[in-house]
Design an enzyme around this catalytic site. Structure first.
Site, PDB file in Angstrom:
ATOM      1  N   ASN A   7       0.847  -1.194   0.000  1.00 45.66           N
ATOM      2  CA  ASN A   7       0.000   0.000   0.000  1.00 45.66           C
ATOM      3  C   ASN A   7       0.890   1.254   0.000  1.00 45.66           C
ATOM      4  OD1 ASN A   7      -1.843   2.016   0.434  1.00 45.66           O
ATOM      5  ND2 ASN A   7      -2.449   1.355   2.483  1.00 45.66           N
ATOM      6  N   LYS A   9      -0.027   4.223  -0.243  1.00 44.92           N
ATOM      7  CA  LYS A   9      -0.721   5.416   0.274  1.00 44.92           C
ATOM      8  C   LYS A   9      -0.473   6.569  -0.712  1.00 44.92           C
ATOM      9  CE  LYS A   9      -0.438   3.436   4.807  1.00 44.92           C
ATOM     10  NZ  LYS A   9      -0.485   3.601   6.244  1.00 44.92           N
ATOM     11  N   HIS A  84      -9.840   1.381   5.146  1.00 44.61           N
ATOM     12  CA  HIS A  84      -8.553   1.616   5.804  1.00 44.61           C
ATOM     13  C   HIS A  84      -8.742   2.646   6.920  1.00 44.61           C
ATOM     14  CE1 HIS A  84      -4.425   2.837   6.506  1.00 44.61           C
ATOM     15  NE2 HIS A  84      -4.066   1.699   5.939  1.00 44.61           N
ATOM     16  N   GLU A  86      -7.107   5.105   7.778  1.00 43.84           N
ATOM     17  CA  GLU A  86      -6.923   6.504   7.352  1.00 43.84           C
ATOM     18  C   GLU A  86      -8.180   7.032   6.667  1.00 43.84           C
ATOM     19  OE1 GLU A  86      -3.218   5.793   5.306  1.00 43.84           O
ATOM     20  OE2 GLU A  86      -2.302   5.377   7.256  1.00 43.84           O
ATOM     21  N   GLU A 148      -5.467  -4.437  11.025  1.00 41.42           N
ATOM     22  CA  GLU A 148      -4.454  -3.410  11.253  1.00 41.42           C
ATOM     23  C   GLU A 148      -4.782  -2.643  12.533  1.00 41.42           C
ATOM     24  OE1 GLU A 148      -2.348  -2.094   7.392  1.00 41.42           O
ATOM     25  OE2 GLU A 148      -4.205  -0.979   7.476  1.00 41.42           O
ATOM     26  N   GLY A 154       2.373   2.890  11.002  1.00 39.94           N
ATOM     27  CA  GLY A 154       3.375   3.941  10.868  1.00 39.94           C
ATOM     28  C   GLY A 154       4.078   4.332  12.159  1.00 39.94           C
ATOM     29  N   SER A 184       3.365  -1.437  10.615  1.00 38.57           N
ATOM     30  CA  SER A 184       4.807  -1.362  10.915  1.00 38.57           C
ATOM     31  C   SER A 184       5.587  -2.625  10.559  1.00 38.57           C
ATOM     32  CB  SER A 184       5.022  -1.010  12.394  1.00 38.57           C
ATOM     33  OG  SER A 184       4.550   0.289  12.658  1.00 38.57           O
TER      34      SER A 184
HETATM   35  P1  13P Z   1       2.775   0.926   7.850  1.00 37.07           P
HETATM   36  O1  13P Z   1       3.338  -0.323   7.275  1.00 37.07           O
HETATM   37  O2  13P Z   1       3.453   2.176   7.359  1.00 37.07           O
HETATM   38  O3  13P Z   1       2.672   0.881   9.345  1.00 37.07           O
HETATM   39  O4  13P Z   1       1.280   1.067   7.306  1.00 37.07           O
HETATM   40  C1  13P Z   1       0.431   0.010   7.456  1.00 37.07           C
HETATM   41  C2  13P Z   1      -0.770   0.275   6.647  1.00 37.07           C
HETATM   42  O5  13P Z   1      -1.573   1.133   6.991  1.00 37.07           O
HETATM   43  C3  13P Z   1      -0.954  -0.508   5.417  1.00 37.07           C
HETATM   44  O6  13P Z   1      -2.219  -0.321   4.899  1.00 37.07           O
END
Ligand code: 13P
Length: 222
Positions: A7, A9, A84, A86, A148, A154, A184
């Site tokens: 991903n 992002k 997600h 976010e 997640e 992150g 992470s």
């Molecule tokens: P990170 O791997 O940066 O923690 O992000 C995880 C994530 O949100 C994948 O969709």
């Protein structure tokens, strides 16, 4: 074989994307790429399994700035990420909208990866149950679930292998499906995470932007 979803992002410019596509040439069968949607066609033209990070719940119409599952399907998109954290937190997507998005994506034969996760200080199983129940209301088709934990995204803060295993078992007791872990993941912790016996794959954010990291992770997983 485990599913590895990358991903991106809202990262990488076009020059970086062109390099990325070349650099992962030998690994394209082992990953699903979720780039910014403007680059999705480029990955598809280069025969990558490609997904979108978000999708709207209508096939067409006056929805400026949105992308429909019908359009995604017609381009060759195979997967969509829905719900997600976010999207839930920053863009205020609620379970009702997420439920509509899942239905609409499934109607267009896209493979849905539904993201769910708990915040710190809440009852984990209750939070997961609520999201699963509401997001998958009136849905019988197969949906992949990505677990997640919000605090793990992150931050470098990964739950213990035992805790993740427990959550995966719980999710699978509610829905008979594949479950991925995200939060992470990097080349240092992947060996440990890969010991989780009931896990079907990974959803990787930050580390997916670094080709060397991706390759190191794939060498452990695949
Ligand atoms: P990170 O791997 O940066 O923690 O992000 C995880 C994530 O949100 C994948 O969709």
């Amino acid at each position: 074989m485990k599913i590895v979803v990358l991903n991106h992002k809202m990262n990488l410019n076009y020059e970086e994307i062109k390099k990325y596509i070349k650099a992962l040439e030998n690994y394209k069968d082992k990953v699903v790429i979720m780039p910014s949607s403007i680059y999705a066609g480029k990955f598809i033209d280069n025969n990558y399994k490609t997904g979108l990070q978000n999708i709207y719940c209508e096939d067409k119409g006056m929805f400026t700035g949105e992308i429909s599952p019908m359009q995604a399907k017609s381009l060759g998109i195979k997967y969509v990420l829905i719900g997600h954290s976010e999207r839930r937190n920053i863009f205020k997507e609620d379970d009702e909208l997420i439920n509509k998005k899942v239905k609409s994506a499934l109607k267009n034969n896209l493979k849905v990866i539904l993201c769910i996760g708990d915040n710190l200080n809440e009852n984990i199983n209750e939070a997961l149950l609520k999201q699963i129940t509401n997001d998958l209301k009136y849905i019988n088709e197969d949906v992949i679930i990505a677990y997640e934990p919000v605090y793990a995204i992150g931050t470098g803060q990964v739950p213990s292998v035992q805790d993740i295993e427990k959550r995966i078992t719980y999710i699978k007791s509610l829905v008979n499906t594949k479950v991925l872990y995200g939060g992470s993941i990097n080349s240092n912790n992947i060996k440990e995470l890969n010991k989780i016996s009931n896990l079907d794959g990974y959803l990787i954010g930050s580390s997916s932007l670094d080709i060397e990291e991706v390759i190191k992770i794939l060498e452990v997983v695949v």
